[in-house]
Design a protein around this motif. Sequence first.
Motif, PDB file in Angstrom:
ATOM      1  N   THR A 224     159.542  12.087 -31.410  1.00 17.67           N
ATOM      2  CA  THR A 224     159.342  11.415 -32.692  1.00 17.67           C
ATOM      3  C   THR A 224     157.874  11.195 -33.017  1.00 17.67           C
ATOM      4  O   THR A 224     157.447  11.345 -34.167  1.00 17.67           O
ATOM      5  CB  THR A 224     160.081  10.061 -32.689  1.00 17.67           C
ATOM      6  OG1 THR A 224     161.460  10.272 -32.403  1.00 17.67           O
ATOM      7  CG2 THR A 224     159.949   9.368 -34.031  1.00 17.67           C
ATOM      8  N   ASP A 225     157.074  10.836 -32.033  1.00 15.04           N
ATOM      9  CA  ASP A 225     155.661  10.547 -32.292  1.00 15.04           C
ATOM     10  C   ASP A 225     154.954  11.753 -32.893  1.00 15.04           C
ATOM     11  O   ASP A 225     154.158  11.619 -33.835  1.00 15.04           O
ATOM     12  CB  ASP A 225     154.952  10.112 -31.005  1.00 15.04           C
ATOM     13  CG  ASP A 225     155.390   8.740 -30.539  1.00 15.04           C
ATOM     14  OD1 ASP A 225     156.006   8.012 -31.351  1.00 15.04           O
ATOM     15  OD2 ASP A 225     155.131   8.390 -29.368  1.00 15.04           O
ATOM     16  N   LYS A 229     153.147  11.977 -36.692  1.00 15.74           N
ATOM     17  CA  LYS A 229     151.748  12.396 -36.829  1.00 15.74           C
ATOM     18  C   LYS A 229     151.625  13.597 -37.758  1.00 15.74           C
ATOM     19  O   LYS A 229     150.695  13.687 -38.568  1.00 15.74           O
ATOM     20  CB  LYS A 229     151.151  12.724 -35.459  1.00 15.74           C
ATOM     21  CG  LYS A 229     150.890  11.512 -34.591  1.00 15.74           C
ATOM     22  CD  LYS A 229     150.336  11.913 -33.231  1.00 15.74           C
ATOM     23  CE  LYS A 229     150.076  10.696 -32.342  1.00 15.74           C
ATOM     24  NZ  LYS A 229     149.587  11.089 -30.997  1.00 15.74           N
TER      25      LYS A 229
END
Length: 441
Positions: A224-225, A229
């Motif tokens: 998810t990160d 981004k």
Amino acid sequence: MNTSLFRKKLLQIIGVVLSISLLAGCGGQAAEDGAGADGKVTLTVWHNWTGQDAKAVSMRKQLEDFQANHPDIVLEAEGLPTDGLRTRLRTVAAADEMPDLFVMFPDAMTKEFVKGDLLQPINEELDKKPEWKNGFIPGALDGFTVDGNIYSVPMNLAPSSFIYYNKALFDQHGVKVPETWDELLTAVRTFNEKGVIPIALGNKTNWVAQSTTFSTIADRITGTDWFLKAVAQDGASFTDPQFIEALTKLQELGNAKAFQDGFNSIDETQMMQLYFQGKAAMVINGGWALANLVNNAPPEVLDNTHITIIPPIEGGKGEPATTSGVVGTGMGVSKKLTGARKEAAMELLYALSGPEGQQVTLNSSTLVSYDIALDESKAHPLFVELYNLMKNIKIVPVYDSKLSSAAVEVTNNGLQELLMGGDPKAIAQKIQDAQAGAVAQ
């Protein structure tokens, strides 16, 4: 003409004109205040509760009940399919001609409408009813919050990616319910050999593959990160190798003939029909599909249907026990509403998304983002299965809730192309260009 008669006629005409002017002035004041000459308030309401599934039927019934209980409020309700509603809302938003209340999606759509100065914040209404505001699950209001202002609350919980499978077909053909990606590919191969559609897909309206399947597959690989981004264009790009790998994984399913021929030519409704008819062993769809199953699937299919998630992918950076999704849609309120019309709109908002409305929605075999318990003795067993599955499943972002409108359209079209043999790298570049352009604006 006699002079005195002329003057008399002229005075009569002036009197009529003045009367009309005064009436127009009163009418203008009434319109501004919100109530018509008969004291009634009219609200236009756009929604996507058009089907015959339990959720749609339940929500339409709530509108009818509200109308019956509020004779001084006239609802001009119009239902549109989800993809049609999205398109039409963005069209009227560009012209600043929003309906009074409308089903609105969290995150990207909400932010775009706030940026366009189209929405009414509801902080004051929530603060008046702390028991309502405090009843939502953690994070439920985040997708409708911009710069500290809350613009709606979720009326449901919308995980968008589950595998609904017909256990009778799995047993008949000796197929294991897949717990790994390789087992999923094995199941696809076996069902093809037996003349059974492995996974029904209806991607004509092009959001289905993205929302129900790709968003979860991509999160399994990128995490998810990385996705957040890339959305922000801050240290990640959609041309990065992990995203191209995600596209390749979806294409791998297509190449393995996981989906029936012509999947880009039928819609979600027709997709579900293939499953209802027992022609497909699996269908990948959101939590909303359960209400459709409960209402419309024949007993021989419904009684053998169970639910799981897309299996983890070896080497991926995402968490395995997840499904893509959002906290659910909410009702947006036009910023133009004032006076009696604003008050009426807030009453309807509370009726649909307050504690009673949330309970009615839960009772329609639909998950909610609200802290209320399910009476399992009264719920359908399949919904109980979904409800308990969600206790151990985390929701990760579905792509169309975070990407810009332009990038969503490019992604949806790109996935259609991908599943027909398109180049993953070229499609990734188009998505990157669209999102980068939107962020730069």
